[in-house]
Design an enzyme around this catalytic site. Sequence first.
Site, PDB file in Angstrom:
ATOM      1  N   ARG A 155       0.828  -1.212   0.000  1.00 62.37           N
ATOM      2  CA  ARG A 155       0.000   0.000   0.000  1.00 62.37           C
ATOM      3  C   ARG A 155       0.866   1.269   0.000  1.00 62.37           C
ATOM      4  O   ARG A 155       0.385   2.361  -0.327  1.00 62.37           O
ATOM      5  CB  ARG A 155      -0.953   0.032   1.177  1.00 62.37           C
ATOM      6  CG  ARG A 155      -0.302   0.160   2.532  1.00 62.37           C
ATOM      7  CD  ARG A 155      -1.315   0.035   3.645  1.00 62.37           C
ATOM      8  NE  ARG A 155      -2.248   1.126   3.654  1.00 62.37           N
ATOM      9  CZ  ARG A 155      -1.988   2.307   4.214  1.00 62.37           C
ATOM     10  NH1 ARG A 155      -0.815   2.535   4.762  1.00 62.37           N
ATOM     11  NH2 ARG A 155      -2.904   3.263   4.212  1.00 62.37           N
ATOM     12  N   ASP A 170      -1.758   8.247   7.637  1.00 62.64           N
ATOM     13  CA  ASP A 170      -2.224   7.097   8.413  1.00 62.64           C
ATOM     14  C   ASP A 170      -1.710   7.163   9.841  1.00 62.64           C
ATOM     15  O   ASP A 170      -0.675   7.762  10.106  1.00 62.64           O
ATOM     16  CB  ASP A 170      -1.628   5.809   7.817  1.00 62.64           C
ATOM     17  CG  ASP A 170      -2.454   5.296   6.672  1.00 62.64           C
ATOM     18  OD1 ASP A 170      -3.546   5.846   6.451  1.00 62.64           O
ATOM     19  OD2 ASP A 170      -1.999   4.378   5.993  1.00 62.64           O
TER      20      ASP A 170
END
Length: 249
Positions: A155, A170
């Site tokens: 990712r 994140d």
Amino acid sequence: MRIDVLTLFPEMFEAVFQASILGKAREKGLVSLGAINFRDYAENKHNTVDDYPYGGGGGMVLKPDPIFRAVEALAVEPEAAKPRVILLCPQGERYTQRKAEELSQAEHLVFICGHYEGYDERIREHLVTDELSIGDYVLTGGEIPAMAIIDSVVRLLPGVLGNEQSAVTDSFSTGLLEYPHYTRPADFRGWTVPEVLISGHHGNIEKWRRQQALARTWKRRPDLLESAALTKEDREWLAKLESENNHET
Ligand code: 4FV
């Protein structure tokens, strides 16, 4: 990036490598994902990949030869960089987002998934470059840890996430836990979205999100604050949280 997994259960990876983000990353050619059954490289009569430990004792030990042959058969082009060979085990280095960012820079990752009490030490000494653990608990095999690590690494590759910004903000990528998220409807069963998020004032929104991330980290994972990059404003906000907390207690 090329990723190969050595496992006795390659079928476990079929759905994971085809679905969602990993599947799209493969289709875009951003990563190649392969699962190899290292039992295919056991050249003894019964195709065994484990054996009893020298010196006696319980449990079985993963034999070195099938693993060495499987890694050597990955037929890496001579000029390609040697792969990072990652052994999944509870004794490994605790896996973190920082490690994910480091691994995402590699050209080729090879994961060794065992199902045994132990691995022949010569695998560790002469083949493995990294031993990683996803947590202080014992699983039946290294496959799920490998899936978790592959997911968290892929990712981060450029082009994999539609909005690359989201990987940057994140939890853990900023060194802090993530701020709260809201989406429509603005009022759900009387539970409303914080006004600031609907204000359209980006400066205030950014400030609110940073303060929320700091507060959440301070409350749930204060250990992360020791290594996070904090501004003077951050520290003032944390000091305010501390003083408010002291007054309450
Ligand atoms: C594990 C972990 C883990 C131990 C015996 C596989 C199992 C079998 N791997 N983080 N926790 N591995 O429990 O990475 O070899």
